[in-house]
Scaffold this motif. Structure first.
Motif, PDB file in Angstrom:
ATOM      1  N   GLY A  87     -38.629 -64.035  -7.539  1.00 42.41           N
ATOM      2  CA  GLY A  87     -37.999 -64.581  -8.741  1.00 42.41           C
ATOM      3  C   GLY A  87     -37.603 -63.131  -9.422  1.00 42.41           C
ATOM      4  O   GLY A  87     -36.354 -63.139 -10.045  1.00 42.41           O
ATOM      5  N   GLU A  88     -38.195 -62.257  -9.445  1.00 38.91           N
ATOM      6  CA  GLU A  88     -38.271 -60.926 -10.250  1.00 38.91           C
ATOM      7  C   GLU A  88     -36.648 -60.274  -9.467  1.00 38.91           C
ATOM      8  O   GLU A  88     -35.760 -59.960  -9.927  1.00 38.91           O
ATOM      9  CB  GLU A  88     -39.184 -59.859 -10.030  1.00 38.91           C
ATOM     10  CG  GLU A  88     -40.276 -60.399 -10.919  1.00 38.91           C
ATOM     11  CD  GLU A  88     -41.326 -59.411 -10.878  1.00 38.91           C
ATOM     12  OE1 GLU A  88     -41.350 -58.505  -9.839  1.00 38.91           O
ATOM     13  OE2 GLU A  88     -42.388 -59.400 -11.546  1.00 38.91           O
ATOM     14  N   ILE A  89     -36.730 -60.523  -8.085  1.00 42.38           N
ATOM     15  CA  ILE A  89     -35.483 -59.998  -7.479  1.00 42.38           C
ATOM     16  C   ILE A  89     -34.298 -60.776  -7.545  1.00 42.38           C
ATOM     17  O   ILE A  89     -33.310 -60.117  -7.846  1.00 42.38           O
ATOM     18  CB  ILE A  89     -35.978 -59.983  -5.780  1.00 42.38           C
ATOM     19  CG1 ILE A  89     -37.027 -58.877  -5.386  1.00 42.38           C
ATOM     20  CG2 ILE A  89     -34.661 -59.697  -4.991  1.00 42.38           C
ATOM     21  CD1 ILE A  89     -37.536 -59.167  -4.191  1.00 42.38           C
ATOM     22  N   ALA A  90     -34.239 -61.996  -7.642  1.00 44.32           N
ATOM     23  CA  ALA A  90     -33.333 -63.030  -8.129  1.00 44.32           C
ATOM     24  C   ALA A  90     -32.680 -62.400  -9.402  1.00 44.32           C
ATOM     25  O   ALA A  90     -31.464 -62.386  -9.420  1.00 44.32           O
ATOM     26  CB  ALA A  90     -33.740 -64.291  -7.943  1.00 44.32           C
ATOM     27  N   GLN A  91     -33.691 -61.994 -10.299  1.00 41.51           N
ATOM     28  CA  GLN A  91     -33.206 -61.688 -11.812  1.00 41.51           C
ATOM     29  C   GLN A  91     -32.581 -60.400 -11.512  1.00 41.51           C
ATOM     30  O   GLN A  91     -31.480 -60.273 -12.298  1.00 41.51           O
ATOM     31  CB  GLN A  91     -34.594 -61.864 -12.515  1.00 41.51           C
ATOM     32  CG  GLN A  91     -34.086 -61.526 -13.982  1.00 41.51           C
ATOM     33  CD  GLN A  91     -33.389 -62.538 -14.823  1.00 41.51           C
ATOM     34  OE1 GLN A  91     -33.642 -63.788 -14.430  1.00 41.51           O
ATOM     35  NE2 GLN A  91     -32.572 -62.221 -15.525  1.00 41.51           N
ATOM     36  N   LEU A  92     -33.006 -59.556 -10.894  1.00 35.48           N
ATOM     37  CA  LEU A  92     -32.415 -58.226 -10.647  1.00 35.48           C
ATOM     38  C   LEU A  92     -31.234 -58.493 -10.173  1.00 35.48           C
ATOM     39  O   LEU A  92     -30.431 -57.607 -10.670  1.00 35.48           O
ATOM     40  CB  LEU A  92     -33.382 -57.304 -10.047  1.00 35.48           C
ATOM     41  CG  LEU A  92     -34.648 -56.959 -10.717  1.00 35.48           C
ATOM     42  CD1 LEU A  92     -35.801 -56.469  -9.856  1.00 35.48           C
ATOM     43  CD2 LEU A  92     -34.358 -55.938 -11.947  1.00 35.48           C
ATOM     44  N   GLU A  93     -31.018 -59.180  -9.230  1.00 40.80           N
ATOM     45  CA  GLU A  93     -29.690 -59.421  -8.480  1.00 40.80           C
ATOM     46  C   GLU A  93     -28.907 -59.865  -9.441  1.00 40.80           C
ATOM     47  O   GLU A  93     -27.502 -59.496  -9.524  1.00 40.80           O
ATOM     48  CB  GLU A  93     -30.038 -60.023  -7.314  1.00 40.80           C
ATOM     49  CG  GLU A  93     -30.680 -59.509  -6.288  1.00 40.80           C
ATOM     50  CD  GLU A  93     -30.678 -60.437  -4.808  1.00 40.80           C
ATOM     51  OE1 GLU A  93     -30.333 -61.754  -5.144  1.00 40.80           O
ATOM     52  OE2 GLU A  93     -30.972 -59.943  -3.868  1.00 40.80           O
ATOM     53  N   GLN A  94     -29.158 -60.779 -10.415  1.00 42.98           N
ATOM     54  CA  GLN A  94     -28.353 -61.379 -11.148  1.00 42.98           C
ATOM     55  C   GLN A  94     -28.002 -60.343 -12.172  1.00 42.98           C
ATOM     56  O   GLN A  94     -26.699 -60.213 -12.504  1.00 42.98           O
ATOM     57  CB  GLN A  94     -29.049 -62.644 -12.043  1.00 42.98           C
ATOM     58  CG  GLN A  94     -28.159 -63.528 -12.822  1.00 42.98           C
ATOM     59  CD  GLN A  94     -27.472 -64.266 -12.004  1.00 42.98           C
ATOM     60  OE1 GLN A  94     -27.395 -64.565 -10.977  1.00 42.98           O
ATOM     61  NE2 GLN A  94     -26.059 -64.787 -12.526  1.00 42.98           N
ATOM     62  N   ASP A  95     -28.729 -59.513 -12.669  1.00 42.50           N
ATOM     63  CA  ASP A  95     -28.570 -58.520 -13.574  1.00 42.50           C
ATOM     64  C   ASP A  95     -27.546 -57.428 -13.162  1.00 42.50           C
ATOM     65  O   ASP A  95     -26.573 -57.219 -13.814  1.00 42.50           O
ATOM     66  CB  ASP A  95     -29.839 -57.821 -14.153  1.00 42.50           C
ATOM     67  CG  ASP A  95     -30.843 -58.644 -14.843  1.00 42.50           C
ATOM     68  OD1 ASP A  95     -30.016 -59.941 -15.141  1.00 42.50           O
ATOM     69  OD2 ASP A  95     -31.609 -58.401 -14.989  1.00 42.50           O
TER      70      ASP A  95
END
Lengths: 468, 60
Positions: free
Chosen positions: A294-302
């Motif tokens: 989830g954190e990675i997905a959020q970071l990728e989104q960012d």
């Protein structure tokens, strides 16, 4: 000792000194009660509890007010598992002598420990249930129930005896004997226990004797019925060496069975336990993995969002600093102005710089930028235009129409009043074969320079081109 | 040899705590001393009645 008639303390006289009633027989009764009490006490002290009960009951039949005998009877009942009977005796004792009575302590002991009291109560209920099972003929259930009773109260003599009776009935002599021996530890001289024990021991001894007799090759007479039936299943006595080997084999088989049981029972449990632990760890790891994903997905989104912003800013920056950007256009204009201020005659250099400022840039540029541009163009436009016109006409004469078109286009753009440049541009288009551009250019000539020779000739060329 | 049915009859249900109160109330607490007292009383009454009967006869 007190007088039964008036309650006064009696003396050695055979009558009451207070009321005069004859107390000879009364004294004998109380004396006999005391003898029974002493007997009961003596029996209780050597754990002959059933004998003590008999003596103490006799004592109380003679003298109900013998509180010591009643308390002791309660204690004996309690010891044999009959705790309700014990409570009865202690409660009556307490009523007979409310103060300085040890029954108080006994009652407090039970009342202060409700868990223990509940355990005893459960034991009694289960014993009664077991007895019911016996009456109903479900003896297996009764045995199970009695085992539970004895686990709750191991000193319950009646439960031991009933269990022993059930074992005797099912011919489990050894089991019966063990149970009876346990009962005997509580109440050493109980008649029923002794009778059952004698029965069990008798059968067991007969078994032993029978085995020995058979081992010697002798046939024992007088054993009939069950004993004869048991002979069929009696173990064959083997020679000593064979027995040793058999023992070793039995031990080996026992060890093998033990190992097998370990693998079958303990190992699966351990494996299950380990698997449970692994499952738990896996679950935790999965949870952590989900969290990280989830954190990675959020970071990728960012990151994507930041990249978008970066591209937008880069494109905006490109608009300013690119070849056609505002900053470059500003540089070119400033360069042109500087060049004009240094040498107003250097029209070629100034034109080169002004050419770099395209129409799109001018549309987006500020009013002051456009004003400066137009002013400079007004100053040098005519000269620049004539320069391009000259070079364009040279190219035209040399039939280099592409160069002519480029230069004449610039010449007209710098000087809109130069009708010759526009007309010759049309000619260059016509000669190069670009009919459409030629017609458009001639049309401009007719519109912008009407009533001129150029307009007339332009119309002629248009007609010719249209006819072709 | 033990007769199971006969032996079973010797076993009786134990008193449960719920039955304790009733058992205490219903317990027969008459002892030998009580019997003696009642016997003495009866004896006295008998003597008293026989004496009064003798006196009545003498008056007659």
């Amino acid at each position: 000792m007190i007088c039964y008639n008036c309650g006064a303390t009696l003396t050695r006289n055979p009558f009451c000194t207070n009321c005069g009633v004859d107390v000879t027989r009364y004294k004998k009764i109380v004396s006999s009660a005391n003898i029974f009490y002493n007997d009961g006490l003596e029996k209780a002290s050597v754990r002959d509890l059933s004998g003590a009960v008999e003596s103490l009951r006799q004592c109380l039949k003679l003298d109900k007010s013998n509180v010591d005998a009643r308390n002791l009877l309660g204690l004996v009942y309690f010891e044999t598992g009959e705790y309700v009977a014990a409570l009865n005796e202690w409660v009556i004792s307490k009523n007979l002598r409310p103060n300085k009575n040890i029954a108080d302590d006994y009652l407090s002991m039970l009342q202060d420990n409700p868990t223990k009291l509940d355990t005893y109560s459960q034991a009694v209920k289960k014993y009664n249930q077991a007895l019911n099972y016996c009456y109903q003929g479900t003896l297996d259930l009764a045995i199970i129930q009695l085992k539970k009773v004895l686990s709750l109260n191991p000193k319950y003599v009646q439960a031991h005896q009933l269990l022993a009776l059930l074992y005797l009935n099912s011919e489990q002599w050894e089991e019966a004997r063990k149970v009876l021996l346990r009962a005997q530890k509580v109440d050493v001289n109980n008649t029923l226990t002794l009778r059952y024990l004698r029965e069990a021991s008798l059968v067991l001894n007969m078994d032993d004797e029978h085995s020995e007799t058979k081992g010697k090759g002798l046939k024992k007479d007088g054993l009939k019925g069950k004993r004869e039936k048991d002979d069929l299943y009696a173990p064959t006595v083997l020679p000593r060496d064979t027995r040793t080997i058999t023992t070793v084999l039995n031990v080996a088989i026992g060890i093998a069975i033990g190992i097998a049981v370990s693998y079958l029972l303990i190992l699966p449990a351990k494996i299950t336990s380990a698997q449970d632990g692994m499952d738990e760890k896996l679950k935790t790891v999965n949870e952590q993995l989900d969290l990280k994903t989830g954190e990675i997905a959020q970071l990728e989104q960012d990151l994507k969002s930041e990249k978008g912003k970066n591209e937008k800013l880069s494109s905006e920056l490109e608009v300013y600093i690119g070849e056609d950007g505002a900053v470059t256009a500003m540089d070119n204009l400033l360069g042109a102005v500087s060049r004009y201020m240094d040498d107003p005659e250097s029209t070629n250099d100034i034109a080169t710089l002004l050419d770099k400022i395209d129409g799109g840039t001018l549309e987006k540029a500020s009013d002051s930028f456009v004003a400066v541009y137009n002013k400079l163009l007004g100053k040098v436009g005519g000269d620049v235009g004539s320069t391009y016109y000259d070079s364009g006409m040279r190219a035209y004469q040399n039939e280099s129409y592409a160069d002519a078109i480029a230069d004449l286009t610039k010449a007209y753009s710098y000087d809109n009043n130069n009708g010759d440049a526009l007309f010759n541009l049309g000619n260059a288009y016509r000669k190069s074969g670009d009919v459409i551009s030629a017609i458009d250019t001639y049309q401009k000539v007719i519109e912008q320079f009407p009533d001129t020779e150029m307009a007339t000739r332009s119309q002629q060329y248009i007609n010719e081109l249209n006819n072709d | 040899m033990i007769n199971f049915e006969e032996e079973l009859k010797k076993f009786h249900p134990s008193l449960e705590i719920e039955d304790a109160e009733e058992a205490i109330y219903n317990q027969d607490l008459t002892d030998m001393a009580d019997l003696l007292v009642s016997l003495v009383k009866e004896e006295k009454e008998t003597e008293h009645s026989s004496e009064s009967a003798t006196e009545e006869n003498e008056e007659d």
